[in-house]
Design a protein around this motif. Structure first.
Motif, mmCIF file in Angstrom:
data_model
loop_
_atom_site.group_PDB
_atom_site.id
_atom_site.type_symbol
_atom_site.label_atom_id
_atom_site.label_comp_id
_atom_site.label_asym_id
_atom_site.label_seq_id
_atom_site.Cartn_x
_atom_site.Cartn_y
_atom_site.Cartn_z
ATOM 1 N N VAL A 1 67.289 81.801 -87.637
ATOM 2 C CA VAL A 1 66.889 80.400 -87.569
ATOM 3 C C VAL A 1 68.165 79.575 -87.424
ATOM 4 O O VAL A 1 69.106 79.722 -88.213
ATOM 5 N N LEU A 2 68.197 78.733 -86.421
ATOM 6 C CA LEU A 2 69.382 77.918 -86.131
ATOM 7 C C LEU A 2 69.106 76.450 -86.427
ATOM 8 O O LEU A 2 68.022 75.939 -86.138
ATOM 9 N N THR A 3 70.088 75.784 -87.002
ATOM 10 C CA THR A 3 70.063 74.328 -87.147
ATOM 11 C C THR A 3 71.323 73.768 -86.488
ATOM 12 O O THR A 3 72.183 74.540 -86.008
ATOM 13 N N GLY A 4 71.450 72.469 -86.501
ATOM 14 C CA GLY A 4 72.637 71.862 -85.912
ATOM 15 C C GLY A 4 73.926 72.344 -86.537
ATOM 16 O O GLY A 4 74.963 72.453 -85.862
ATOM 17 N N LYS A 5 73.888 72.662 -87.830
ATOM 18 C CA LYS A 5 75.091 73.129 -88.538
ATOM 19 C C LYS A 5 75.512 74.525 -88.105
ATOM 20 O O LYS A 5 76.634 74.969 -88.399
ATOM 21 N N ASP A 6 74.624 75.255 -87.433
ATOM 22 C CA ASP A 6 74.933 76.621 -87.020
ATOM 23 C C ASP A 6 75.583 76.712 -85.645
ATOM 24 O O ASP A 6 75.893 77.818 -85.181
ATOM 25 N N PRO B 1 78.449 76.989 -83.243
ATOM 26 C CA PRO B 1 79.780 77.519 -83.570
ATOM 27 C C PRO B 1 80.920 76.514 -83.454
ATOM 28 O O PRO B 1 81.813 76.491 -84.301
ATOM 29 N N ALA B 2 80.912 75.693 -82.430
ATOM 30 C CA ALA B 2 82.047 74.791 -82.221
ATOM 31 C C ALA B 2 81.646 73.330 -82.122
ATOM 32 O O ALA B 2 82.389 72.446 -82.535
ATOM 33 N N SER B 3 80.481 73.062 -81.553
ATOM 34 C CA SER B 3 80.060 71.672 -81.372
ATOM 35 C C SER B 3 78.540 71.605 -81.323
ATOM 36 O O SER B 3 77.894 72.494 -80.777
ATOM 37 N N ASN B 4 78.018 70.543 -81.887
ATOM 38 C CA ASN B 4 76.562 70.304 -81.838
ATOM 39 C C ASN B 4 76.257 69.178 -80.861
ATOM 40 O O ASN B 4 75.342 68.401 -81.067
ATOM 41 N N ASP B 5 77.051 69.095 -79.794
ATOM 42 C CA ASP B 5 76.907 67.985 -78.849
ATOM 43 C C ASP B 5 76.773 68.512 -77.427
ATOM 44 O O ASP B 5 77.542 69.367 -76.990
ATOM 45 N N ILE B 6 75.770 67.988 -76.706
ATOM 46 C CA ILE B 6 75.603 68.351 -75.292
ATOM 47 C C ILE B 6 75.433 67.103 -74.438
ATOM 48 O O ILE B 6 74.740 67.117 -73.423
ATOM 49 N N SER B 7 76.067 66.002 -74.824
ATOM 50 C CA SER B 7 75.978 64.781 -74.027
ATOM 51 C C SER B 7 76.648 65.001 -72.678
ATOM 52 O O SER B 7 77.841 65.318 -72.615
ATOM 53 N N PRO B 8 75.934 64.833 -71.560
ATOM 54 C CA PRO B 8 76.526 65.114 -70.244
ATOM 55 C C PRO B 8 77.580 64.096 -69.826
ATOM 56 O O PRO B 8 78.366 64.363 -68.927
ATOM 57 N N THR B 9 77.592 62.932 -70.489
ATOM 58 C CA THR B 9 78.555 61.895 -70.119
ATOM 59 C C THR B 9 79.718 61.803 -71.095
ATOM 60 O O THR B 9 80.558 60.921 -70.976
ATOM 61 N N GLY B 10 79.752 62.713 -72.073
ATOM 62 C CA GLY B 10 80.850 62.710 -73.017
ATOM 63 C C GLY B 10 80.797 61.601 -74.045
ATOM 64 O O GLY B 10 81.813 61.287 -74.690
ATOM 65 N N ARG B 11 79.622 61.004 -74.240
ATOM 66 C CA ARG B 11 79.504 59.930 -75.227
ATOM 67 C C ARG B 11 79.151 60.462 -76.621
ATOM 68 O O ARG B 11 79.026 59.698 -77.574
ATOM 69 N N HIS B 12 78.986 61.783 -76.723
ATOM 70 C CA HIS B 12 78.756 62.450 -78.016
ATOM 71 C C HIS B 12 77.555 61.860 -78.751
ATOM 72 O O HIS B 12 77.594 61.618 -79.952
ATOM 73 N N ASP B 13 76.487 61.630 -78.016
ATOM 74 C CA ASP B 13 75.302 61.011 -78.620
ATOM 75 C C ASP B 13 74.047 61.866 -78.462
ATOM 76 O O ASP B 13 72.944 61.393 -78.682
#
Length: 780
Positions: A78-83, A85-97
């Motif tokens: 079971v995966l959550t955002g905390k799992d 490995p390196a980043s929980n961000d997939i914003s395509p514009t780099g706005r980290h939202d």
């Protein structure tokens, strides 16, 4: 349905350019043998994933008890955002939202908050239902009409286009009108849903089979989440079962989760959401509230126009910036505004983050332009077509767009004039008027609308492409490029370009799956630029090899290079002819390189967003459509009786493919403007999340008479691949003729004295309400 296309030139090779060639996978599509990701043989030990979706619209996550989920039958992880490995961000514009999985805060109903990986898909789905999540609800809104459209929270900076003094021109104009229009969103409803299959490799490596229009972006996102270099991630896609923009960014999440799980468990993992979850959790076309003000004279000439486009963008930026920018780029459609101001408002809402969709904001911009044409026509009691023609772009002082690009390839008057004549518009309008005068319940309407659509990514750096061409010693050719095939025929068109270059039958050209391991750093297959970019890159690669072959043949046989000529499946060298395969073998034995990496970047284009000026588009694509409808004024139900289309594609590479794109684009656009309605309830839940509640057009909804003609006379003024033009997105906007024909039919109940102001989608309910409103305002 009838098609009209010009006579083909005498065919020299099997399947070269300018020949009607069927889609390379057409026979596989109709026989069910085309292999999509879910059809691939499953790797040993394959696991299946399912997303756990939020049941709150905007809330803090107070607790998330997943113990029962973890101990459910078959569950491996079971995966959550905390799992991540390196980043929980997939914003395509780099706005980290945009998180992979929401962590602590959910911002729309149905947002993924955890993922379950189990032995079977059914086990994963059942386990998801066992989660116990407690929320603290926060205020939310789902519609841009509920917020300050000028100063509300925005997901990305707005844009302003301005030329001249719009406010002054409107204030001093003999006539002025202002109003508002709602233009609805649209679900992509691709036949193949989102899917990703991740196969772990040794060390940091992972291969992901992803149904995506943008393999390089998926590669970057997966690497970013895993914390590995891009070279460790390979993305491959042979074909999609439809994309329409819905697989430009939306596949990132599924690929990232599958890859993380695969690397953690050292087993292959596949994620394929069901249709309800797919429609709930993935972005749509942006819907808009368009405020407009226009000043005009007694002839119907627009003197000044002011537009404000407020878009429902959802909870994150995604591609909302460039989408709302392109809406402004097309607020003119085919019309010259002496003075104009257009502003965007990419507004935050507690809904799924909206994304790319065929036309990429351009259709919404054009709908605003056509609304003010209708307003002017009704105010003056004139045929809207007359107002359209009066305001067309011209030559000289009437050829500059709101973003200060000069329109150099204008063919509007001829396109519209030819369609007006071939569709018999004037006679039919008179006949419709006579019919309506004697028909109290069923009313008919007709409209002829133009399309001028800019071609290029407005983000200039995306206008580049690479290709890889190998020629093997038996004369067969291997082709790979960065474009993706989603049913639109890109692969066969690019193969035709390569076949033409070498003058070999297209059967000798092997079309291979798009993969980041062969052609790197590619742009999305979007913005109608797939053939323009990848066709030119493939041509460049083929010409490199061809030039080497010419040099070799000339030297070997002692003739000038000019005497080495490629003919169908053979090469003339001086006064002798050599089979293409024989020349290739000779070249190989002489150690001539028979492989090349091609590249292309679109010239001339530039864009300064801060100034709102530049040349964002390489050229424009033009078309026009004339539609006739019948409406029942007692129920609002309607039928599209007839549609005539005249559309230009430059020197078409493949008219069979282009005709299919025009037909399909028109029908999809018709669905957007008539039947496809997205509805959120007062709890922020999307209620139209399945075929049972969301109506795409059926075969029976198409026009009873459907005439599609390619204009054979225009030639692209720019040196595109074989002088062809894009055909992916421009035909979508041809469907505006249906919306305006419905408006014309509604207006007939009060003798065209009142503008119906018909919003989109013009569902039967909206048509009925518009009929009643027109009658009420007319005092009937």
């Amino acid at each position: 349905m009838t098609h009209h296309a010009p006579n083909l030139r005498a065919e020299k090779i099997s399947g070269g350019v300018a020949t009607d060639r069927r889609h390379d996978s057409a026979h596989k599509h109709v026989t069910g043998t085309a292999v999509y990701i879910d059809d691939m043989p499953e790797p040993a030990g394959l696991l299946h994933g399912c997303l756990g979706l939020s049941t709150a619209t905007h809330a803090k996550v107070l607790s998330m008890n997943l113990d029962a989920v973890r101990t459910a039958p078959g569950v491996k992880l079971v995966l959550t955002g905390k799992d991540m490995p390196a980043s929980n961000d997939i914003s395509p514009t780099g706005r980290h939202d945009e998180p992979v999985l929401a962590d602590g805060l959910v911002q729309f109903y149905g947002q993924p908050i955890f993922a379950v990986i189990a032995e079977t898909r059914e086990q994963a789905r059942r386990a998801c239902r066992l989660a116990k999540v407690e929320y603290e609800d926060l205020p939310f809104f789902t519609d841009v009409g509920e917020t300050d459209r000028r100063n509300g929270k925005m997901v990305t900076p707005p844009l302003k286009l301005e030329r001249g003094d719009a406010a002054g021109a409107i204030a001093s104009a003999p006539r002025r009108i202002s109003g508002q229009m709602r233009c609805g969103g649209q679900d992509h409803f691709y036949l193949e849903g989102q899917i990703a299959l991740a196969v772990p490799g040794e060390d940091q490596d992972v291969t992901v089979y992803s149904s995506t229009q943008h393999p390089s972006e998926v590669q970057h996102m997966v690497a970013h989440v895993l914390g590995v270099p891009s070279h460790a991630v390979t993305i491959e896609i042979r074909r999609m079962g439809g994309g329409f923009g819905g697989k430009e960014t939306q596949g990132n999440q599924f690929a990232a989760i599958a890859a993380v799980a695969a690397k953690k468990l050292h087993r292959a993992v596949k994620i394929r959401p069901d249709r309800d979850d797919d429609m709930t959790a993935t972005g749509k076309r942006h819907d808009f509230l368009i405020d407009y003000e226009v000043g005009f004279d007694d002839e119907g000439r627009i003197l000044g126009a002011d537009f404000h486009y407020a878009a429902r963008c959802g909870f994150s930026s995604d591609l909302s910036g460039p989408v709302t920018d392109r809406a402004l780029f097309h607020c003119d459609n085919a019309y010259f505004y002496p003075a104009v101001k257009a502003t965007s408002a990419p507004l935050y809402t507690n809904t799924v983050s909206n994304t790319a969709f065929r036309g990429f904001g351009g259709p919404q911009g054009m709908v605003g332009a056509e609304r003010i044409i209708d307003e002017v026509a009704f105010a003056l009691g004139k045929d809207p077509l007359e107002i359209r023609k009066v305001n067309f772009y011209g030559v000289g002082e009437r050829d500059v767009t709101p973003y200060h690009q000069t329109v150099e390839d204008n063919i509007l008057e001829r396109i519209v004039g030819e369609l007006e004549a071939s569709s018999d518009y004037e006679r039919r309008r008179r006949e419709i008027a006579a019919f309506n005068a004697n028909s109290p319940i069923v009313k008919r309407g007709i409209a002829l609308t133009p399309v001028k659509f800019g071609i290029s990514f407005t983000a200039t750096f995306y206008n580049q492409a690479g290709a890889l061409v190998h020629v093997y010693t038996d004369g067969s050719v291997h082709l790979n490029h960065g474009g993706t095939e989603m049913g639109q025929g890109l692969y066969v068109k690019v193969a035709q370009v390569v076949a033409e270059e070498f003058q070999i039958d297209i059967e000798q050209v092997k079309i291979t799956a798009t993969t980041t391991g062969k052609v790197p750093n590619t742009s999305a297959t979007a913005a109608s630029s797939g053939t323009d970019l990848n066709g030119m890159a493939a041509q460049n690669a083929a010409r490199q090899i061809k030039d080497r072959l010419i040099d070799f043949a000339a030297e070997k046989h002692g003739v000038p290079k000019e005497q080495v000529v490629f003919l169908p499946n053979r090469v003339r060298v001086g006064n002798q002819e050599i089979a293409f395969a024989d020349l290739i073998r000779q070249a190989y034995m002489a150690r001539v390189q028979l492989s090349a990496a091609g590249f292309y970047k679109t010239p001339k284009i530039h864009w300064d967003r801060d100034k709102g000026q530049g040349r964002p588009f390489y050229y424009f694509s033009y078309g026009a459509s004339c539609s006739e409808v019948s409406i029942d004024t007692l129920t609002g139900e309607y039928v599209v009786e007839r549609t005539d289309i005249l559309h230009e594609t430059g020197k078409s590479l493949n008219r069979a493919i282009d005709l299919g794109q025009i037909e399909g684009g028109f029908i999809q656009g018709m669905g957007w403007l008539t039947t496809e309605e997205l509805v959120w309830d007062d709890k922020g839940r999307l209620r139209t999340h399945a075929p049972s509640t969301y109506k795409i057009p059926l075969a029976s909804d198409r026009p009873k008479i459907f005439n599609v003609t390619l204009a054979d006379w225009p030639e692209n003024v720019e040196p595109t691949v074989h002088k062809s033009k894009a055909v992916g997105e421009p035909p979508f906007m041809l469907a505006m003729s249906v919306l305006h024909a419905l408006s014309d039919a509604v207006a007939s109940v009060a003798d065209h004295r009142i503008c119906p102001r018909l919003d989109a989608p013009a569902t039967p309910e909206r048509v009925l309400m518009a009929v009643e409103r027109v009658r009420r305002e007319a005092g009937m």
